[in-house]
Write an enzyme that holds these catalytic residues in place. Structure first.
Site, PDB file in Angstrom:
ATOM      1  N   TYR A 188      -7.553-113.293  -3.469  1.00  0.00           N
ATOM      2  CA  TYR A 188      -7.826-114.609  -4.059  1.00  0.00           C
ATOM      3  C   TYR A 188      -6.814-115.676  -3.657  1.00  0.00           C
ATOM      4  O   TYR A 188      -6.963-116.839  -4.032  1.00  0.00           O
ATOM      5  CB  TYR A 188      -7.881-114.486  -5.584  1.00  0.00           C
ATOM      6  CG  TYR A 188      -9.004-113.579  -6.055  1.00  0.00           C
ATOM      7  CD1 TYR A 188     -10.333-113.935  -5.860  1.00  0.00           C
ATOM      8  CD2 TYR A 188      -8.727-112.356  -6.672  1.00  0.00           C
ATOM      9  CE1 TYR A 188     -11.363-113.103  -6.275  1.00  0.00           C
ATOM     10  CE2 TYR A 188      -9.755-111.521  -7.095  1.00  0.00           C
ATOM     11  CZ  TYR A 188     -11.067-111.901  -6.888  1.00  0.00           C
ATOM     12  OH  TYR A 188     -12.085-111.080  -7.288  1.00  0.00           O
ATOM     13  N   ASN A 201     -18.165-120.520 -11.449  1.00  0.00           N
ATOM     14  CA  ASN A 201     -17.742-119.220 -10.938  1.00  0.00           C
ATOM     15  C   ASN A 201     -17.707-118.261 -12.124  1.00  0.00           C
ATOM     16  O   ASN A 201     -16.733-118.259 -12.888  1.00  0.00           O
ATOM     17  CB  ASN A 201     -16.361-119.306 -10.286  1.00  0.00           C
ATOM     18  CG  ASN A 201     -15.927-117.972  -9.708  1.00  0.00           C
ATOM     19  OD1 ASN A 201     -16.555-116.940  -9.961  1.00  0.00           O
ATOM     20  ND2 ASN A 201     -14.853-117.966  -8.941  1.00  0.00           N
ATOM     21  N   HIS A 255     -22.229-110.497 -11.816  1.00  0.00           N
ATOM     22  CA  HIS A 255     -22.949-109.291 -11.398  1.00  0.00           C
ATOM     23  C   HIS A 255     -23.622-108.558 -12.553  1.00  0.00           C
ATOM     24  O   HIS A 255     -24.305-107.565 -12.324  1.00  0.00           O
ATOM     25  CB  HIS A 255     -21.966-108.346 -10.681  1.00  0.00           C
ATOM     26  CG  HIS A 255     -21.023-109.087  -9.772  1.00  0.00           C
ATOM     27  ND1 HIS A 255     -21.461-109.805  -8.690  1.00  0.00           N
ATOM     28  CD2 HIS A 255     -19.663-109.256  -9.811  1.00  0.00           C
ATOM     29  CE1 HIS A 255     -20.403-110.371  -8.084  1.00  0.00           C
ATOM     30  NE2 HIS A 255     -19.315-110.051  -8.755  1.00  0.00           N
ATOM     31  N   ASP A 268     -29.667-116.626 -18.390  1.00  0.00           N
ATOM     32  CA  ASP A 268     -30.565-117.317 -19.318  1.00  0.00           C
ATOM     33  C   ASP A 268     -30.001-118.686 -19.701  1.00  0.00           C
ATOM     34  O   ASP A 268     -30.749-119.659 -19.823  1.00  0.00           O
ATOM     35  CB  ASP A 268     -30.781-116.470 -20.576  1.00  0.00           C
ATOM     36  CG  ASP A 268     -31.638-115.235 -20.318  1.00  0.00           C
ATOM     37  OD1 ASP A 268     -32.293-115.167 -19.261  1.00  0.00           O
ATOM     38  OD2 ASP A 268     -31.625-114.335 -21.176  1.00  0.00           O
ATOM     39  N   HIS A 303     -17.806-118.688  -5.388  1.00  0.00           N
ATOM     40  CA  HIS A 303     -16.929-117.517  -5.413  1.00  0.00           C
ATOM     41  C   HIS A 303     -15.832-117.717  -4.391  1.00  0.00           C
ATOM     42  O   HIS A 303     -16.106-118.082  -3.235  1.00  0.00           O
ATOM     43  CB  HIS A 303     -17.720-116.233  -5.098  1.00  0.00           C
ATOM     44  CG  HIS A 303     -18.765-115.968  -6.121  1.00  0.00           C
ATOM     45  ND1 HIS A 303     -18.464-115.473  -7.372  1.00  0.00           N
ATOM     46  CD2 HIS A 303     -20.096-116.188  -6.108  1.00  0.00           C
ATOM     47  CE1 HIS A 303     -19.580-115.385  -8.072  1.00  0.00           C
ATOM     48  NE2 HIS A 303     -20.586-115.815  -7.333  1.00  0.00           N
ATOM     49  N   LEU A 304     -14.625-117.461  -4.806  1.00  0.00           N
ATOM     50  CA  LEU A 304     -13.478-117.618  -3.907  1.00  0.00           C
ATOM     51  C   LEU A 304     -13.546-116.626  -2.759  1.00  0.00           C
ATOM     52  O   LEU A 304     -13.299-116.969  -1.597  1.00  0.00           O
ATOM     53  CB  LEU A 304     -12.186-117.395  -4.701  1.00  0.00           C
ATOM     54  CG  LEU A 304     -11.899-118.444  -5.772  1.00  0.00           C
ATOM     55  CD1 LEU A 304     -11.216-117.799  -6.961  1.00  0.00           C
ATOM     56  CD2 LEU A 304     -11.061-119.561  -5.201  1.00  0.00           C
ATOM     57  N   ARG A 318     -20.737-106.074  -6.069  1.00  0.00           N
ATOM     58  CA  ARG A 318     -20.509-107.529  -6.060  1.00  0.00           C
ATOM     59  C   ARG A 318     -21.550-108.276  -5.225  1.00  0.00           C
ATOM     60  O   ARG A 318     -21.545-109.504  -5.161  1.00  0.00           O
ATOM     61  CB  ARG A 318     -19.111-107.858  -5.519  1.00  0.00           C
ATOM     62  CG  ARG A 318     -17.990-107.346  -6.388  1.00  0.00           C
ATOM     63  CD  ARG A 318     -16.633-107.785  -5.855  1.00  0.00           C
ATOM     64  NE  ARG A 318     -15.585-106.901  -6.321  1.00  0.00           N
ATOM     65  CZ  ARG A 318     -14.989-106.994  -7.520  1.00  0.00           C
ATOM     66  NH1 ARG A 318     -15.307-107.969  -8.345  1.00  0.00           N
ATOM     67  NH2 ARG A 318     -14.057-106.141  -7.874  1.00  0.00           N
TER      68      ARG A 318
HETATM   69  C1  DQA Z   1     -15.228-113.772  -7.923  1.00  0.00           C
HETATM   70  C2  DQA Z   1     -15.866-112.497  -7.358  1.00  0.00           C
HETATM   71  C3  DQA Z   1     -16.209-111.528  -8.477  1.00  0.00           C
HETATM   72  O1  DQA Z   1     -16.794-110.349  -7.943  1.00  0.00           O
HETATM   73  C4  DQA Z   1     -14.968-111.146  -9.237  1.00  0.00           C
HETATM   74  O2  DQA Z   1     -15.292-110.305 -10.312  1.00  0.00           O
HETATM   75  C5  DQA Z   1     -14.194-112.321  -9.702  1.00  0.00           C
HETATM   76  C6  DQA Z   1     -14.027-113.453  -8.785  1.00  0.00           C
HETATM   77  C7  DQA Z   1     -14.737-114.702  -6.786  1.00  0.00           C
HETATM   78  O3  DQA Z   1     -14.471-115.868  -7.092  1.00  0.00           O
HETATM   79  O4  DQA Z   1     -14.592-114.274  -5.641  1.00  0.00           O
HETATM   80  O5  DQA Z   1     -13.639-112.337 -10.777  1.00  0.00           O
HETATM   81  O6  DQA Z   1     -16.191-114.470  -8.665  1.00  0.00           O
END
Ligand code: DQA
Length: 150
Positions: A22, A79, A85, A92, A105-106, A116
């Site tokens: 990240y 995010n 997942h 909803d 998503h980062l 994922r």
């Molecule tokens: C995430 C990807 C997800 O799988 C993970 O659980 C996260 C961060 C991302 O920003 O890449 O918490 O959403």
């Protein structure tokens, strides 16, 4: 235009959480960059107001989406972290909000574990930005306000 940026569980730990995945950018850094960009892209006749919210709790995220949709929010950047997942309830909430949502998503979730690879909101959002790190939030903001990137 009012855009609410929602961050799900564990994203409060950005900067120290698995930096090899990240990076070192913190949530505060991301929020500052979003607010700066919004200010830079605002015009007197089209002010852009960005608010940010992080929660580790599914229900708190749902409450925020509902409140924004019932209030004066025009769009969301979202995010959902790990809830991406798993959460039918967040899906909803996104549907019920009936507002444009950009999923961010980062990390490149498709280069990671197979669990994922599935997003329960992928087909109900306006668009998705994946794997571009913190820049993804800024691109999402530009997309939502229709900025051309210049
Ligand atoms: C995430 C990807 C997800 O799988 C993970 O659980 C996260 C961060 C991302 O920003 O890449 O918490 O959403």
């Amino acid at each position: 235009m009012r855009i609410d940026v929602l961050h799900g569980p564990n994203l409060n730990l950005l900067g120290t959480r698995e930096p090899e995945i990240y990076g070192h950018t913190t949530l505060a850094d991301i929020e500052r960059a979003l607010v700066d960009l919004a200010r830079g892209l605002s015009t007197p006749d089209r002010p852009i107001d960005v608010t940010c919210f992080q929660s580790n709790h599914e229900g708190a995220l749902i409450d925020r989406i509902q409140a924004g949709a019932a209030g004066n929010i025009d769009a969301f950047i979202f995010n959902p972290g790990g809830y991406t997942h798993t959460s039918v309830a967040l899906r909803d909430a996104v549907i019920a909000a009936a507002l444009p949502v950009v999923e961010v998503h980062l990390s490149n979730v498709y280069a990671r574990e197979s669990f994922r690879h599935r997003s329960l909101i992928a087909d109900v959002v306006r668009g998705r930005i994946i794997g571009l790190g913190a820049q993804g939030y800024l691109l999402a903001l530009r997309a939502l306000i229709g900025a051309d990137g210049s």
